[in-house]
Design a protein around this motif. Structure first.
Motif, PDB file in Angstrom:
ATOM      1  N   ALA A 226      -6.753 -10.332  12.105  1.00  0.00           N
ATOM      2  CA  ALA A 226      -6.536 -10.527  13.542  1.00  0.00           C
ATOM      3  C   ALA A 226      -5.238 -11.302  13.733  1.00  0.00           C
ATOM      4  O   ALA A 226      -4.662 -11.820  12.774  1.00  0.00           O
ATOM      5  N   VAL A 227      -4.785 -11.370  14.978  1.00  0.00           N
ATOM      6  CA  VAL A 227      -3.521 -12.044  15.280  1.00  0.00           C
ATOM      7  C   VAL A 227      -3.525 -13.486  14.771  1.00  0.00           C
ATOM      8  O   VAL A 227      -2.531 -13.978  14.245  1.00  0.00           O
ATOM      9  N   ASP A 228      -4.677 -14.161  14.912  1.00  0.00           N
ATOM     10  CA  ASP A 228      -4.735 -15.581  14.540  1.00  0.00           C
ATOM     11  C   ASP A 228      -5.196 -15.807  13.099  1.00  0.00           C
ATOM     12  O   ASP A 228      -5.527 -16.932  12.727  1.00  0.00           O
ATOM     13  N   VAL A 229      -5.205 -14.741  12.297  1.00  0.00           N
ATOM     14  CA  VAL A 229      -5.558 -14.862  10.873  1.00  0.00           C
ATOM     15  C   VAL A 229      -4.318 -14.452  10.070  1.00  0.00           C
ATOM     16  O   VAL A 229      -4.086 -13.266   9.844  1.00  0.00           O
ATOM     17  N   PRO A 230      -3.473 -15.414   9.671  1.00  0.00           N
ATOM     18  CA  PRO A 230      -2.258 -15.014   8.966  1.00  0.00           C
ATOM     19  C   PRO A 230      -2.583 -14.301   7.649  1.00  0.00           C
ATOM     20  O   PRO A 230      -3.570 -14.615   6.994  1.00  0.00           O
ATOM     21  N   ALA A 231      -1.740 -13.338   7.313  1.00  0.00           N
ATOM     22  CA  ALA A 231      -1.927 -12.583   6.070  1.00  0.00           C
ATOM     23  C   ALA A 231      -0.677 -12.713   5.208  1.00  0.00           C
ATOM     24  O   ALA A 231       0.444 -12.728   5.722  1.00  0.00           O
ATOM     25  N   LEU A 232      -0.876 -12.819   3.925  1.00  0.00           N
ATOM     26  CA  LEU A 232       0.205 -12.909   2.946  1.00  0.00           C
ATOM     27  C   LEU A 232      -0.031 -11.817   1.910  1.00  0.00           C
ATOM     28  O   LEU A 232      -1.122 -11.734   1.339  1.00  0.00           O
ATOM     29  N   VAL A 233       0.989 -10.973   1.721  1.00  0.00           N
ATOM     30  CA  VAL A 233       0.835  -9.824   0.831  1.00  0.00           C
ATOM     31  C   VAL A 233       1.903  -9.892  -0.261  1.00  0.00           C
ATOM     32  O   VAL A 233       3.072 -10.173   0.028  1.00  0.00           O
ATOM     33  N   PHE A 234       1.509  -9.649  -1.484  1.00  0.00           N
ATOM     34  CA  PHE A 234       2.451  -9.585  -2.603  1.00  0.00           C
ATOM     35  C   PHE A 234       2.673  -8.124  -2.953  1.00  0.00           C
ATOM     36  O   PHE A 234       1.742  -7.419  -3.313  1.00  0.00           O
ATOM     37  N   ARG A 235       3.949  -7.699  -2.840  1.00  0.00           N
ATOM     38  CA  ARG A 235       4.265  -6.277  -2.935  1.00  0.00           C
ATOM     39  C   ARG A 235       5.349  -6.014  -3.975  1.00  0.00           C
ATOM     40  O   ARG A 235       6.541  -6.163  -3.710  1.00  0.00           O
ATOM     41  N   PRO A 236       4.951  -5.598  -5.171  1.00  0.00           N
ATOM     42  CA  PRO A 236       5.963  -5.245  -6.178  1.00  0.00           C
ATOM     43  C   PRO A 236       6.654  -3.939  -5.790  1.00  0.00           C
ATOM     44  O   PRO A 236       6.117  -3.142  -5.013  1.00  0.00           O
ATOM     45  N   ASP A 237       7.827  -3.731  -6.323  1.00  0.00           N
ATOM     46  CA  ASP A 237       8.505  -2.446  -6.152  1.00  0.00           C
ATOM     47  C   ASP A 237       7.714  -1.353  -6.882  1.00  0.00           C
ATOM     48  O   ASP A 237       6.898  -1.640  -7.744  1.00  0.00           O
ATOM     49  N   GLY A 238       8.025  -0.099  -6.525  1.00  0.00           N
ATOM     50  CA  GLY A 238       7.457   1.022  -7.280  1.00  0.00           C
ATOM     51  C   GLY A 238       6.184   1.571  -6.672  1.00  0.00           C
ATOM     52  O   GLY A 238       5.825   1.257  -5.527  1.00  0.00           O
ATOM     53  N   PRO A 239       5.466   2.409  -7.446  1.00  0.00           N
ATOM     54  CA  PRO A 239       4.275   3.099  -6.928  1.00  0.00           C
ATOM     55  C   PRO A 239       3.213   2.136  -6.408  1.00  0.00           C
ATOM     56  O   PRO A 239       2.558   2.414  -5.390  1.00  0.00           O
ATOM     57  N   MET A 240       3.037   1.003  -7.079  1.00  0.00           N
ATOM     58  CA  MET A 240       2.029   0.058  -6.581  1.00  0.00           C
ATOM     59  C   MET A 240       2.423  -0.480  -5.213  1.00  0.00           C
ATOM     60  O   MET A 240       1.563  -0.689  -4.356  1.00  0.00           O
ATOM     61  N   GLY A 241       3.725  -0.689  -5.015  1.00  0.00           N
ATOM     62  CA  GLY A 241       4.188  -1.145  -3.709  1.00  0.00           C
ATOM     63  C   GLY A 241       3.842  -0.147  -2.619  1.00  0.00           C
ATOM     64  O   GLY A 241       3.393  -0.530  -1.527  1.00  0.00           O
ATOM     65  N   LEU A 242       4.017   1.133  -2.914  1.00  0.00           N
ATOM     66  CA  LEU A 242       3.686   2.158  -1.914  1.00  0.00           C
ATOM     67  C   LEU A 242       2.193   2.153  -1.595  1.00  0.00           C
ATOM     68  O   LEU A 242       1.781   2.339  -0.447  1.00  0.00           O
ATOM     69  N   SER A 243       1.364   1.927  -2.614  1.00  0.00           N
ATOM     70  CA  SER A 243      -0.081   1.836  -2.373  1.00  0.00           C
ATOM     71  C   SER A 243      -0.391   0.641  -1.478  1.00  0.00           C
ATOM     72  O   SER A 243      -1.208   0.736  -0.554  1.00  0.00           O
ATOM     73  N   ILE A 244       0.282  -0.469  -1.737  1.00  0.00           N
ATOM     74  CA  ILE A 244       0.035  -1.686  -0.951  1.00  0.00           C
ATOM     75  C   ILE A 244       0.510  -1.510   0.493  1.00  0.00           C
ATOM     76  O   ILE A 244      -0.090  -2.042   1.435  1.00  0.00           O
ATOM     77  N   ASP A 245       1.575  -0.721   0.683  1.00  0.00           N
ATOM     78  CA  ASP A 245       2.083  -0.479   2.041  1.00  0.00           C
ATOM     79  C   ASP A 245       1.011   0.094   2.965  1.00  0.00           C
ATOM     80  O   ASP A 245       0.998  -0.194   4.168  1.00  0.00           O
ATOM     81  N   THR A 246       0.110   0.924   2.408  1.00  0.00           N
ATOM     82  CA  THR A 246      -0.915   1.507   3.286  1.00  0.00           C
ATOM     83  C   THR A 246      -1.826   0.409   3.846  1.00  0.00           C
ATOM     84  O   THR A 246      -2.265   0.493   4.988  1.00  0.00           O
ATOM     85  N   ALA A 247      -2.076  -0.619   3.035  1.00  0.00           N
ATOM     86  CA  ALA A 247      -2.891  -1.734   3.532  1.00  0.00           C
ATOM     87  C   ALA A 247      -2.114  -2.564   4.537  1.00  0.00           C
ATOM     88  O   ALA A 247      -2.685  -3.057   5.525  1.00  0.00           O
ATOM     89  N   VAL A 248      -0.806  -2.733   4.316  1.00  0.00           N
ATOM     90  CA  VAL A 248       0.021  -3.479   5.270  1.00  0.00           C
ATOM     91  C   VAL A 248      -0.015  -2.784   6.635  1.00  0.00           C
ATOM     92  O   VAL A 248      -0.166  -3.433   7.679  1.00  0.00           O
ATOM     93  N   GLU A 249       0.073  -1.465   6.602  1.00  0.00           N
ATOM     94  CA  GLU A 249       0.016  -0.724   7.872  1.00  0.00           C
ATOM     95  C   GLU A 249      -1.320  -0.942   8.580  1.00  0.00           C
ATOM     96  O   GLU A 249      -1.362  -1.133   9.808  1.00  0.00           O
ATOM     97  N   ARG A 250      -2.405  -0.943   7.817  1.00  0.00           N
ATOM     98  CA  ARG A 250      -3.733  -1.173   8.413  1.00  0.00           C
ATOM     99  C   ARG A 250      -3.836  -2.575   9.010  1.00  0.00           C
ATOM    100  O   ARG A 250      -4.388  -2.761  10.097  1.00  0.00           O
TER     101      ARG A 250
END
Lengths: 368, 368
Positions: A263-287
């Motif tokens: 939610a807006v008032d729940v800050p999120a911190l994401v660790f995103r390596p380059d490469g295929p794993m980063g692309l997988s993590i991007d889908t969660a960032v979008e959500r």
């Protein structure tokens, strides 16, 4: 690097990390090589990792390292099977890696002893070579980080990661890991500088991460693969030092339910390596963004370029920390954790807690 | 049992659980026996469990069952090793148990396929025999729970536990488990009645669990061993249906740091089986009490008697739910989860959420 305004043991010990890793890779080399040779001679069929708390996160990192580089099955042990139920697997063909900063917890020591008695090869990854755990195992993997004064473990955690990476690099000498590991100390030092600038910049600016996390009672910390360990460890640091309900997640597990907490008032911190794993993590960032959250993201060069990272097109670039990395993904957890550790320390001070000695926590925890 | 005031699909599906388990144990018997025989013939060297979300909690339960009854190493798979990094362990001698209510998630299916191609024996534990997962595996373990309408899985979770317990009982025919499993449907039915009374009693009484959890944004849920699965699953239900930051923990892991989050305004729920594990859990309950918290405790007969349970001497007995159990600890997760599921449903309604369809969550989650 250190400025007097930040003189906590925790901050000083985070700043020691590049030196600790350099020392470990140099001075621990021959012992680590000998342990790798002993493992090769023993030819284990499976690996069990035994740990609790922060050390358990080093174990989770090791699990990805070992499965991807050795193709052996790895089990993260449930100590209670041995220490409470009194049974447990047949340990005969196992390599048991017990990870504990203090080497004191009876359940971790108990599993190592049971496994050794049953014929397993046992290794301790501990910062205390005189500890009960060191005595209970066949080998002690060097990770001599020096005395750690802060209750919240920082340099001993990265030392455990470096010791484990150094061991696996020797067991998989043809891998990218083996070549890259020499670049670790310099790589970590550059990342430390960038991470300190990111955390310190803006002081009490309410839009910067320290103020945002300090103002929250709940937070989400996420990554996947090698950096699942980073997410879990940074979430634990935010809990221990700042009493924030920070939940650490695999981005895949996050999507299977807990994303509803975003939610807006729940800050999120994401660790995103380059490469295929980063692309997988991007889908969660979008959500996460769909819930109104605008996650803080720590990553590598792709994050800075934005090229392969569609999320940067819509997000505030100030939210991103692109670390100057020239490391394969398998080594990024040793650098990505630094801004998280620094953030937890800064948030604790801002919330009025002493980061070095959280009330109610001891440096050594003993569970049966 | 059902009262019109609670007519959600989630509540109705929880109430179906005794019938679902009875049906599963009766109608699934011959198929389960055949799968057990196939496993014995194959003689696997290790077991990998692949799952996400609620099904992952069923997998964690199975891990304790399998390690204590078969003495084989069990690894809870990290799907990304296979589906993102493209490597993974040598599956040849493995038994792979893939657990997924829907059988749809590509990462779970991907690991099962990779393992099967590599020579592993593969079993699906799914509520959909026509799902991609069922098609990708050698065997489907019967856990036909009927269509589940609520997004929050309840009856399919207990069906997964029952299916897995039923399989392990056949693989360890001399064990206490094998004898006790026949008593499950009646045992669960009595516990359901007691759990409904506990959750429903007092209506809007601000001292009862529904009102207390409904008034909290953060909560702790803990247990250890077999019921670690219960703690994780009930925490997830409180998140999914009620948006509470409910963190599920092993009581041992809780003591290694996160106990610092405990406070008067953070309600705690502890699942405490009778016996040695209960005594281990009591040490964590005492630590929680030191922080001002007075945990809600769900347990067995010892909790009612108070004899071997020192904590009852100081605590409010209204905080305890002593379930009428005549089951070994290994089967208690099928009963202990019921008050947790019912509580999550009641808390959701009290907070104004529709328990059957949490906004932002889908019944089927697909991660790569």
């Amino acid at each position: 690097m250190s400025s007097p305004a930040h003189e906590s043991d925790m901050r000083r010990e985070i700043e020691e990390i590049p030196g600790v890793v350099e020392h470990l890779l140099a001075d621990g080399a021959s012992e680590t090589t000998a342990i790798a040779a002993a493992i090769r001679a023993r030819d284990p069929r499976w690996i069990s990792i035994v740990a609790r708390g922060t050390s358990d996160h080093a174990g989770i990192y090791a699990r990805y390292l070992l499965e991807t580089h050795l193709r052996l099955p790895v089990s993260l042990a449930a100590p209670a099977v041995t220490t409470v139920y009194g049974v447990g697997p047949d340990w005969k063909d196992a390599l048991v890696i017990a990870v504990s900063q203090s080497g004191q917890s009876p359940d971790v020591v108990g599993v190592a002893e049971a496994a050794r008695n049953d014929g397993a090869m046992t290794i301790a990854v501990t910062n205390d070579r005189t500890s009960p755990l060191a005595k209970a195992t066949d080998f002690v993997l060097p990770c001599d980080a020096g005395v750690e004064h802060s209750v919240a473990a920082t340099k001993t955690y990265v030392a455990q990661l470096a010791a484990l990476a150094s061991l696996v690099a020797r067991l998989a000498p043809e891998s990218e890991l083996a070549g890259a590991i020499r670049a670790l100390p310099d790589g970590i030092a550059s990342c430390l500088d960038a991470a300190e600038a990111w955390v310190d910049r803006g002081g009490s600016d309410p839009t910067r991460p320290t103020a945002v996390f300090a103002g929250a009672d709940r937070a989400l910390v996420a990554s996947r693969g090698y950096n699942l360990a980073t997410a879990l460890e940074v979430a634990l640091k935010l809990k221990e030092t700042s009493r924030i309900f920070a939940e650490g997640y695999s981005t895949a597990d996050l999507l299977h339910g807990p994303v509803i907490l975003s939610a807006v008032d729940v800050p999120a911190l994401v660790f995103r390596p380059d490469g295929p794993m980063g692309l997988s993590i991007d889908t969660a960032v979008e959500r996460l963004r769909e819930t109104g959250s605008d996650p803080w993201i720590v990553g590598g060069a792709e994050l800075g370029r934005g090229g392969t990272y569609p999320s940067t097109k819509t997000a505030d670039p100030e939210r991103h920390l692109s670390l100057p990395l020239a490391l394969p993904e398998a080594l990024t957890p040793l650098a990505f954790v630094l801004p998280g550790q620094l953030l937890a320390e800064a948030v604790a001070r801002r919330r009025g807690y002493a980061p070095d000695a959280p009330e109610g926590l001891a440096k050594v925890t003993r569970t049966l």
